[in-house]
Enzyme design. Structure first.
Site, PDB file in Angstrom:
ATOM      1  N   HIS A   1      12.256   6.001  -8.458  1.00 32.55           N
ATOM      2  CA  HIS A   1      12.796   7.354  -8.444  1.00 32.55           C
ATOM      3  C   HIS A   1      12.402   8.121  -9.705  1.00 32.55           C
ATOM      4  CE1 HIS A   1      15.916  10.361  -9.341  1.00 32.55           C
ATOM      5  NE2 HIS A   1      15.782  10.616  -8.045  1.00 32.55           N
TER       6      HIS A   1
ATOM      7  N   ARG B   1       9.465  14.516   0.734  1.00 30.63           N
ATOM      8  CA  ARG B   1      10.574  13.552   0.817  1.00 30.63           C
ATOM      9  C   ARG B   1      11.886  14.341   0.809  1.00 30.63           C
ATOM     10  NH1 ARG B   1       7.178  10.752  -3.182  1.00 30.63           N
ATOM     11  NH2 ARG B   1       6.920   8.558  -2.638  1.00 30.63           N
TER      12      ARG B   1
ATOM     13  N   ARG C   1       9.233  14.327   5.917  1.00 31.24           N
ATOM     14  CA  ARG C   1       9.639  12.990   6.350  1.00 31.24           C
ATOM     15  C   ARG C   1      11.146  12.950   6.556  1.00 31.24           C
ATOM     16  NH1 ARG C   1       8.729   8.096   2.348  1.00 31.24           N
ATOM     17  NH2 ARG C   1      10.543   9.011   1.326  1.00 31.24           N
TER      18      ARG C   1
ATOM     19  N   GLU D   1       4.080   1.809   6.678  1.00 28.51           N
ATOM     20  CA  GLU D   1       4.650   1.233   5.460  1.00 28.51           C
ATOM     21  C   GLU D   1       4.963  -0.242   5.634  1.00 28.51           C
ATOM     22  OE1 GLU D   1       7.410   4.437   3.416  1.00 28.51           O
ATOM     23  OE2 GLU D   1       7.775   4.315   5.565  1.00 28.51           O
TER      24      GLU D   1
ATOM     25  N   GLY E   1       2.052   4.691   3.683  1.00 24.87           N
ATOM     26  CA  GLY E   1       3.014   4.705   2.575  1.00 24.87           C
ATOM     27  C   GLY E   1       2.768   3.419   1.813  1.00 24.87           C
ATOM     28  N   THR E   2       1.778   3.466   0.934  1.00 24.95           N
ATOM     29  CA  THR E   2       1.362   2.211   0.282  1.00 24.95           C
ATOM     30  C   THR E   2       2.409   1.673  -0.683  1.00 24.95           C
ATOM     31  OG1 THR E   2       0.118   3.645  -1.179  1.00 24.95           O
ATOM     32  CG2 THR E   2      -1.127   2.408   0.460  1.00 24.95           C
ATOM     33  N   ASN E   3       3.308   2.542  -1.154  1.00 21.77           N
ATOM     34  CA  ASN E   3       4.340   2.035  -2.072  1.00 21.77           C
ATOM     35  C   ASN E   3       5.112   0.913  -1.379  1.00 21.77           C
ATOM     36  OD1 ASN E   3       3.478   4.188  -3.521  1.00 21.77           O
ATOM     37  ND2 ASN E   3       5.274   5.464  -3.126  1.00 21.77           N
ATOM     38  N   ASP E   4       5.439   1.156  -0.125  1.00 27.02           N
ATOM     39  CA  ASP E   4       6.145   0.128   0.634  1.00 27.02           C
ATOM     40  C   ASP E   4       5.182  -0.866   1.282  1.00 27.02           C
ATOM     41  OD1 ASP E   4       8.914   0.589   0.294  1.00 27.02           O
ATOM     42  OD2 ASP E   4       8.702   2.436   1.440  1.00 27.02           O
TER      43      ASP E   4
ATOM     44  N   CYS F   1      -0.030   8.729   1.659  1.00 27.92           N
ATOM     45  CA  CYS F   1       0.848   9.514   0.781  1.00 27.92           C
ATOM     46  C   CYS F   1       1.525   8.628  -0.248  1.00 27.92           C
ATOM     47  CB  CYS F   1       1.881  10.285   1.588  1.00 27.92           C
ATOM     48  SG  CYS F   1       2.881   9.235   2.631  1.00 27.92           S
TER      49      CYS F   1
HETATM   50  C1  PEP Z   1       5.514   4.933   0.366  1.00 30.70           C
HETATM   51  O1  PEP Z   1       6.205   3.978   0.704  1.00 30.70           O
HETATM   52  O2  PEP Z   1       4.331   4.814  -0.010  1.00 30.70           O
HETATM   53  C2  PEP Z   1       6.062   6.284   0.349  1.00 30.70           C
HETATM   54  C3  PEP Z   1       5.299   7.325   0.148  1.00 30.70           C
HETATM   55  O3  PEP Z   1       7.403   6.387   0.530  1.00 30.70           O
HETATM   56  P1  PEP Z   1       8.498   6.156  -0.617  1.00 30.70           P
HETATM   57  O4  PEP Z   1       7.784   6.009  -1.917  1.00 30.70           O
HETATM   58  O5  PEP Z   1       9.378   7.340  -0.602  1.00 30.70           O
HETATM   59  O6  PEP Z   1       9.161   4.900  -0.142  1.00 30.70           O
HETATM   60 MG    MG Z   2       8.088   4.342   1.578  1.00 26.86          MG
END
Ligand code: PEP
Ligand code: MG
Length: 799
Positions: free
Chosen positions: A436, A531, A578, A674, A696-699, A746
């Site tokens: 965050h 978001r 989203r 994701e 959503g590569t973060n996840d 993203c």
């Molecule tokens: C992600 O998961 O890449 C993504 C963009 O979503 P968030 O970071 O909000 O989980």
């Molecule tokens: Mg995500």
């Protein structure tokens, strides 16, 4: 598509060897770093033999020189006395155990004791006899450089991967103008000794490094007696524009690096290939070699003080070398250069930081500035800021945060956003690049360092610090630095950014509506991710609270108004909004948070589409806000569902929306990829009618590799370029292309130029990046597209 350019798996780290107590690893047979037999590890490595993987043996500086030489940059000849040679010296001279024992019980907070221990350890290193095998090899290598006694620079090169190159202000000793074998051998030994400087020991203790495993290599390099020298940023350090910014002065580059002179400044626009700004300064002094040993500062004679240092041709050539380095490393570089007899030499290249690498800069008054690094974390939002620390342990305390403070906390929460808006910088104990604090700071344009582990313990409220959000470093005190002047120089009439047209759309991510205008000013082709949870959570009430308190209309209106701000900023461009995706722990501190379930692992829990499908009221209120916007004519609004793992979820969501009156076949609905299952089942999703998919590569990284994205303890294993992640992405892109469905990204990885290049090569249709990354991503995309076209044309010609 160009195949075969997959990312390598991240370089393997040397094993983390802890003291065993049985003394085994002090013995000569086993190399402490690699575990290999000591006999196999050379004492000397030549530049040509070195690659970046050799950091454990040659240190950051040595590896970087080797890498630069390998891509054809004109690097002066050099060899490295390896870290293994240093270890061998410690072991064979018999001082290894004595050194470590001498400060094992040391309280590093006791200054006097620290100084005493440091000078004891240093003098042990300086007095110890270097083993004959080492002196012989160093002598031989030196002779091999040149039949005559060559004048060399002898530089320390830190080997531990986690340690920033400049982190031991007292350690990174460099001895210039060294001539002859005897002087060389003692300079090498002095570099070794500098590993035990007081600040170095203090820093290691604070960072929790095991001193037994910290090593040092020494670079011995031909000293270029530069007639002129300086530094160069290969792209604009703040905006990422393709402007090369060069500072230069007479004599050795030390004068520019240390801030001893006000150098000339030049700006070269890579688009027009022209020098667009020249600022000639009055260069009163220069640093030159002092006879056979060391350097001295001398006055620059008469008119030469005001003479322009670089010709247009030299600026252009330097900019070209800079570009080669930037292309190779994939990110803008901070380069040290030098010219003698019309020949350009590149001395060093490292990722741009406006602060980290210039040790002990002196102001014009000659007063020294301290650059003690207190902490290191991940640079999450670029920029440098100084201010007073305010430690926030509970959101209730955010009232004490004042404009310009530095907010230090375990982890930020959405309810801290009002305080985050006021501060000059943000530092957290926890989190990674996608937490965050990182996401919001980037959008607010506030420098941030996350995942320091100990900031809330080490820093004290009221303490003055400087935060480098690019390098992830926290310095003691307020640091004035010549580098910002360099950055500011680009303001001198530099050309406005030209729109670069790319076939791949470059979009921007937005989380807080107030960032919409800044986001639109980047010229992005739309919003690839809005978001909305940041928007809702900022209200400090959970969606459940609005529902149980009959405040549904307030909830819908807030959502509607927030999204509308972004849609208005992007008229005529797609905005993918989203649906809600907040893990339950993020709701906990809000009104209504007491009703949130306690989950063992909220990341794997009740979030994203799963929660909306099981909480129709919460979903319906969001859909109501979207419906109003569509009705008002915002047909650039598209919807994206997070955390989908099966096409049934998409089908159900669509059916629910239809029931609530949405013309589902005529609005743009897509999914985030994701979870590996959605990448694997992408064809089924397409058959169910998704209009687009976005990685959503973060996840995706977190779920593919089982690495908690917010856990700083495993942050170095979090690898978006892991072959398995790339494999999933590659396959999903191919399927989307086959069915002509827009495929985007993203996640944070889309803000990495190297990743962007790879994605373009593999056929992605659009990339959505952070605001601060748009310029460099657009560049990377354009360059890759051109290369693909060029290669195709060449292949055609060859047929
Ligand atoms: C992600 O998961 O890449 C993504 C963009 O979503 P968030 O970071 O909000 O989980
Ligand atoms: Mg995500």
């Amino acid at each position: 598509m160009t195949e075969g350019s997959e990312f390598p798996v991240k370089d393997k780290k040397p094993p983390d060897i802890k003291k065993t107590g049985d003394d085994n690893y002090y013995t000569k047979e086993v190399d402490i770093i690699s575990g290999a037999s000591m006999k196999e590890v050379p004492n000397i490595l030549w530049l040509e033999e070195i690659r970046k993987e050799d950091i454990p043996s040659v240190g950051g500086k040595g590896a970087s020189l080797g890498e630069m030489a390998s891509i054809g940059l004109p690097v002066p000849k050099a060899f490295v006395v390896t870290a293994q040679a240093f270890r061998r010296f410690l072991v064979e001279s018999g001082i290894e155990k004595k050194i470590f024992a001498s400060y094992e019980q040391l309280d590093v907070e006791n200054n006097e004791a620290l100084e005493k221990a440091a000078s004891g350890a240093k003098s042990m290193v300086l007095k110890a006899k270097m083993p004959a095998v080492l002196t012989d090899e160093i002598r031989k290598a030196y002779k091999k450089m040149s039949a005559e006694d060559l004048i060399v620079a002898v530089r320390s090169s830190a080997t531990a991967e986690d340690l920033p190159d400049a982190s031991f202000a007292g350690q990174q000793e460099t001895y210039l103008n060294i001539k002859g074998e005897t002087a060389l051998l003692s300079a090498v030994q002095m570099c070794w000794a500098s590993l035990y400087g007081a600040r170095a020991i203090y820093y290691r203790a604070k960072q929790g490094f095991d001193d037994y495993t910290v090593n040092i290599a020494v670079v011995v390099q031909q000293l270029v007696h530069s007639e002129k020298a300086g530094v160069m940023f290969t792209s604009h350090p703040i905006t990422g524009e393709p402007l090369t910014i060069i500072e230069g002065s007479w004599g050795l580059g030390e004068a520019v690096v240390s801030g001893t002179v006000s150098p000339d400044k030049y700006i070269f626009d890579q688009r027009s290939e022209r020098v667009v700004d020249v600022l000639v300064s009055n260069k009163k002094v220069e640093i030159i070699a002092d006879g056979d040993h060391g350097t001295k500062i001398v006055e620059v004679a008469g008119a030469r003080q005001d003479t322009q240092v670089l010709s247009d041709a030299e600026i252009k050539k330097l900019a070209m070398y800079g570009k080669i380095a930037e292309n190779h490393y994939g990110i803008p570089q901070d380069v040290e250069w030098s010219i003698v007899g019309g020949i350009i030499y590149i001395l060093q290249s490292r990722p741009i930081t406006t602060i980290g690498n210039r040790k002990e800069a002196k102001s014009m008054s000659g007063e020294k500035q301290s650059e003690t690094i207190l902490l290191k974390g991940q640079g999450a939002a670029p920029g440098i800021a100084s201010g007073r620390v305010v430690i926030i342990r509970d959101v209730k305390d955010t009232g004490s945060v004042k404009e310009g403070d530095i907010l230090v906390t375990r982890m930020t929460n959405p309810d801290m956003v009002p305080a985050m808006r006021k501060v000059a910088a943000i530092v957290t104990d926890e989190g990674g690049m996608t937490c965050h604090a990182a996401i919001v700071s980037r959008e607010l344009g506030t420098p941030a360092v996350v995942g320091t582990k100990t900031a809330t313990h080490i820093l004290k409220t009221g303490q003055m610090i400087t935060v480098d959000g690019e390098m992830g470093l926290i310095y003691e005190g307020e640091i004035h630095h010549p580098a910002p002047a360099l950055a500011a120089a680009s303001g001198h009439g530099g050309a406005a950014p030209e729109a670069i047209i790319t076939a791949t759309s470059v979009k921007v991510n937005v989380s807080i509506p107030e960032a919409a205008v800044r986001a639109a000013a980047t010229g992005a082709d739309g919003v690839g991710l809005l978001r909305i949870e940041h928007l809702i959570l900022g209200l400090n009430k959970t969606p459940g609270w609005f529902i149980t308190n009959n405040k549904e209309e307030d909830f819908v209106r807030e959502l509607h108004d927030g999204i509308k701000i972004v849609l208005d900023a992007f008229t005529g461009k797609p905005v993918w909004v989203r649906t809600l995706d907040a893990p339950t722990d993020e709701f906990r501190n809000m009104m209504g948070g007491e009703n949130e379930p306690h989950e063992h692992n909220p990341m794997l829990g009740w979030r994203g589409i799963r929660r909306d499908l099981q909480s129709p009221d919460q979903f319906r209120l969001q859909v109501e806000a979207f419906k109003r916007l569509w009705k008002e004519g915002y047909d650039n609004l598209g919807l994206m569902f997070p955390m989908v793992s099966h096409p049934d979820q998409f089908v159900t969501a669509k059916a629910m929306m239809k029931e609530w009156g949405v013309d589902v076949e005529n609005v743009t609905l897509g999914i985030m990829i994701e979870i590996p299952s959605s990448a694997i089942m992408i064809e089924e999703f397409i058959r169910c009618g998704i209009k687009f998919a976005s990685f959503g590569t973060n996840d995706l990284v977190q779920y593919t590799l089982a690495i908690d994205r917010n856990n700083e303890n495993v942050a170095d294993m979090y690898q978006p370029q892991h072959p398995a992640v790339l494999h999933l992405i590659h396959n999903a892109i191919q399927v989307c292309r086959e069915f002509n469905v827009e495929c985007s990204i993203c996640g944070q990885a889309g803000s990495d130029p190297k990743m962007a290049m790879w994605l373009v090569e593999h056929g992605i249709s659009s990339i959505s990046a952070n605001i601060d990354a748009i310029a460099k991503i657009r560049q990377a995309v354009a360059r890759t597209e051109k290369r693909i076209i060029l290669e195709a044309a060449r292949n055609r010609d060859a047929e």
